[in-house]
Design an enzyme around this catalytic site. Structure first.
Site, short mmCIF file in Angstrom:
data_model
loop_
_atom_site.label_atom_id
_atom_site.label_comp_id
_atom_site.label_asym_id
_atom_site.label_seq_id
_atom_site.Cartn_x
_atom_site.Cartn_y
_atom_site.Cartn_z
N GLU A 1 45.70 60.48 21.55
CA GLU A 1 46.55 59.30 21.37
C GLU A 1 46.84 59.12 19.88
OE1 GLU A 1 48.85 57.28 22.16
OE2 GLU A 1 47.88 56.29 23.88
N ARG B 1 37.61 59.33 26.98
CA ARG B 1 38.19 58.84 28.23
C ARG B 1 39.04 59.90 28.93
NH1 ARG B 1 40.49 56.61 23.70
NH2 ARG B 1 42.76 56.24 23.58
N HIS C 1 44.68 59.33 31.55
CA HIS C 1 43.26 59.16 31.85
C HIS C 1 43.02 57.92 32.73
CE1 HIS C 1 43.01 55.75 29.11
NE2 HIS C 1 43.74 56.46 28.25
#
Length: 203
Positions: free
Chosen positions: A82, A58, A8
């Site tokens: 993540e 994001r 990102h």
């Protein structure tokens, strides 16, 4: 058959990342727009048919810029998030240090979870499984190739270790992974391999 993996765009500094839902900075939005423009201008080279991204803000913002440039709707899923840092997600660094002193990704034991989150071994297993499932879908032609996957630095780092058949832990060296860089994985004969690393565009 290829998978193009993208980190990102730049997000806000000063906060713990992980499962934070904080978005991109202006720089990150511009990086994402430039990447979308580049992929549109080189559409014949990349031949992207499918776009997938993590559903964290994001990554979604980055993906949507690319989706708009290529006119391809994306799928946003929790599979590619993540590391789950639980209660620390999106917390100011100073606040995290006060409430959870010394707790960082690389200070955890492999089977010890973040408060309210996951452990490094669970994170590794989750990402390895997501990648195997993606490859299976592509090979069974249940998904159109080539795929663009928008995700996170920690995720991409694990993918390198998986594809290069290297042992991974949360204290292992980190591969160079810049914001909106492209990492190309390809099916060569009977296995997947790394074809190109950390290609930066739009500069």
């Amino acid at each position: 058959m290829k998978i193009y993996v993208v980190r990102h765009g730049a997000d806000e500094e000063g906060y713990r990342g992980g499962w934070s839902q904080r978005g991109l900075t202006e720089t990150g939005v511009n990086q994402s727009k430039m990447l979308g423009k580049y992929l549109h201008e080189h559409a014949g080279q990349y031949d992207i048919q499918t776009i997938i991204s993590s559903d964290l803000q994001r990554a979604v913002q980055t993906s949507k810029e690319i989706e708009a440039a290529l006119n391809i709707p994306g799928s946003h899923t929790s599979d590619w998030r993540e590391m789950n840092n639980g209660e620390l997600a999106g917390m100011l660094h100073a606040e995290a240090e006060e409430k959870y002193p010394g707790i960082y990704f690389n200070t955890l034991e492999m089977h010890t979870a973040f408060p309210g989150g996951e452990s490094p071994i669970h994170f590794y297993t989750r990402i390895k499984s997501a990648f195997q499932n993606l490859c299976t879908q592509l090979e069974a032609k249940k998904m159109k190739s080539n795929v663009l996957l928008v995700t996170h630095g920690g995720v991409i780092n694990i993918l390198y270790y998986v594809l290069l058949n290297q042992e991974w832990s949360n204290t292992s060296s980190f591969y160079t992974i810049h914001n909106t860089s492209i990492h190309t994985f390809g099916k060569m004969k009977d296995s997947w391999s790394v074809l190109d690393t950390n290609r930066e565009v739009g500069k």
